[in-house]
Write an enzyme that holds these catalytic residues in place. Structure first.
Site, PDB file in Angstrom:
ATOM      1  N   GLU A 127      37.980  52.858  -2.120  1.00  0.00           N
ATOM      2  CA  GLU A 127      36.841  51.944  -2.215  1.00  0.00           C
ATOM      3  C   GLU A 127      36.984  50.854  -1.162  1.00  0.00           C
ATOM      4  OE1 GLU A 127      34.883  50.081  -6.084  1.00  0.00           O
ATOM      5  OE2 GLU A 127      36.473  48.781  -5.338  1.00  0.00           O
ATOM      6  N   TYR A 170      29.074  48.228   0.607  1.00  0.00           N
ATOM      7  CA  TYR A 170      30.025  48.833  -0.322  1.00  0.00           C
ATOM      8  C   TYR A 170      30.116  50.327  -0.044  1.00  0.00           C
ATOM      9  CZ  TYR A 170      31.922  50.790  -4.633  1.00  0.00           C
ATOM     10  OH  TYR A 170      32.680  51.488  -5.539  1.00  0.00           O
TER      11      TYR A 170
END
Ligand code: GDP
Ligand code: MN
Length: 385
Positions: free
Chosen positions: A189, A101
């Site tokens: 993101e 992530y």
């Protein structure tokens, strides 16, 4: 403004961030043609402005044309968390060794940029934060300094990614930081950021929120065209009103953003729930007031309306006349409470008093008006089945 995944990947690619080759299709045969061009296997991905598509069945692997046809047919028109799928993105499938992530956003309380990186990707980051907060490596970046190679390297090491991928990760994250800053994003993101089985680091998903205030510096028309907007916000925007939809049942109209925010707050303070924020700006004439009332009247959950006006340059009697005339034009469903103060407030209140009814009340203070509006919403609620 939020981008769809395929737009986010195009945005990333402009900054040199590796993404999979692919194409966008709006119907089944178009998707099959794209897949045939790419070669199999491919991934068929729903394009909607929400995450969690994988869990909802909106992401499927396909290893031949018939597969693509089936999946595209199933996913197009599918509802994912309230969003209907109208388009697909078909991309070359990746062989995943690890899912990580990565993100950059603004940490408002620290007044710095915040980078988050974790070796535990592919799941919601909130889940990771709750289960194992230490699994997220954070970095605060002063925008005037930027992200140095040394700081980026230390950050990657702190996240305990595969050490063989360190150089690639540092390079990708530096580019991601540039996409975030030079690209004028509020959020970038990548979840998951993947390591492929042949050792490449690569963005498998893209979530990008652009800073609307920077739109004048960019050509974002294409992104704006696919925006999903709250229909109430869309209607208000077309009327030139500053409107933000909320979840409550007390409609709010005020002049000036500060007063509109205070109005939302005071409704909350007396135990009510605002249905919206709406700033009608300087001129509270009949035209503007009617437009504002129409938008609020079209919101089916609204049960009462609180109009909060402080007359400055706009005089009280103009505002009152504007409200009265607007009420002639709009067939209101919910009762209205007005608090009018400032320049010529007395004259304005007299005009309102002349038109007082079950549907139009006036209160001298903001607090009183808020209480009345909240009570009205509650009683209206009792009356409904
Ligand atoms: P989201 O569910 O909306 O966040 O959509 P993502 O694009 O993040 O995809 C969800 C999951 O689908 C990923 O975490 C992967 O596990 C899987 N996935 C997506 N693309 C591929 C791919 O190319 N190959 C493989 N094997 N899995 C994929
Ligand atoms: Mn994802």
């Amino acid at each position: 403004m939020d981008l769809l995944e395929y737009q986010g990947k195009e945005f990333f690619a402009r900054f040199g961030i590796p993404v999979s080759p692919g194409g966008r299709g709006d119907d089944v045969e178009e998707c099959v043609a794209i897949a045939e061009d790419l070669g199999y296997p491919v991934v068929v991905k729903a394009q909607v402005h929400v995450g969690g598509r994988g869990k909802a069945g909106g992401i499927q692997l396909a290893s031949h044309a018939e597969h693509v046809r089936d999946h595209a047919g199933n996913i197009l028109g599918m509802e994912i968390r309230g969003h209907t799928v109208r388009g697909l993105w078909i991309e070359e499938a990746s062989d995943i060794a690890e899912e990580w992530y990565a993100s950059f956003t603004l940490d408002r309380s620290a007044k710095l940029h915040l980078g988050m990186l974790s070796a535990e990707g592919g799941v919601e980051i909130e889940e990771v934060a709750e289960r194992d907060p230490d699994a997220i490596a954070r970095i605060h970046i002063d925008p005037t300094d930027g992200l140095s190679d040394e700081a980026c390297l230390a950050w990657v090491e702190a996240a305990h990614l595969d050490p063989d991928a360190t150089t690639q990760a540092v390079s990708l994250l530096s580019k991601l930081y540039l996409a975030y800053t030079e690209g004028d994003a509020d959020l970038v993101e990548i979840n998951p950021l993947i390591l492929t089985t042949d050792g490449r680091v690569h963005a498998l998903d893209a979530k990008v929120t652009l800073d609307d205030s920077a739109a004048f510096r960019h050509d974002w028309d294409e992104y704006a065209a696919t925006q999903h907007r709250d229909p109430r916000e869309q209607a208000a925007h077309e009327k030139g009103l500053q409107y933000v939809g909320l979840d409550g049942d007390v409609g709010v109209i005020a002049n000036g953003a500060g007063l509109a925010m205070s109005t939302v707050d005071v409704v909350n303070q007396v135990g009510g729930f605002p249905a919206n924020f709406l700033d009608i700006g300087g001129g509270a004439n009949a035209e503007v007031m009617a437009g504002a009332l129409e938008v609020i009247n079209d919101d089916p959950v609204v049960r009462s309306i609180f109009i909060n006006i402080f007359g400055g340059i706009t005089r009280g009697e103009e505002v009152a006349n504007g409200i009265v005339q607007a009420l002639d034009r709009v067939d209101m469903r919910s009762p209205i409470v007005v608090r009018l103060d400032g320049t010529n407030a007395e004259e304005g209140r007299e005009i309102l008093a002349g038109h007082e009814s079950e549907m139009l009340l006036s209160q001298p203070t903001m607090l009183e008006a808020a209480r009345t509006a909240v009570e009205m919403a509650a009683t209206a609620g009792d009356r409904s089945p």
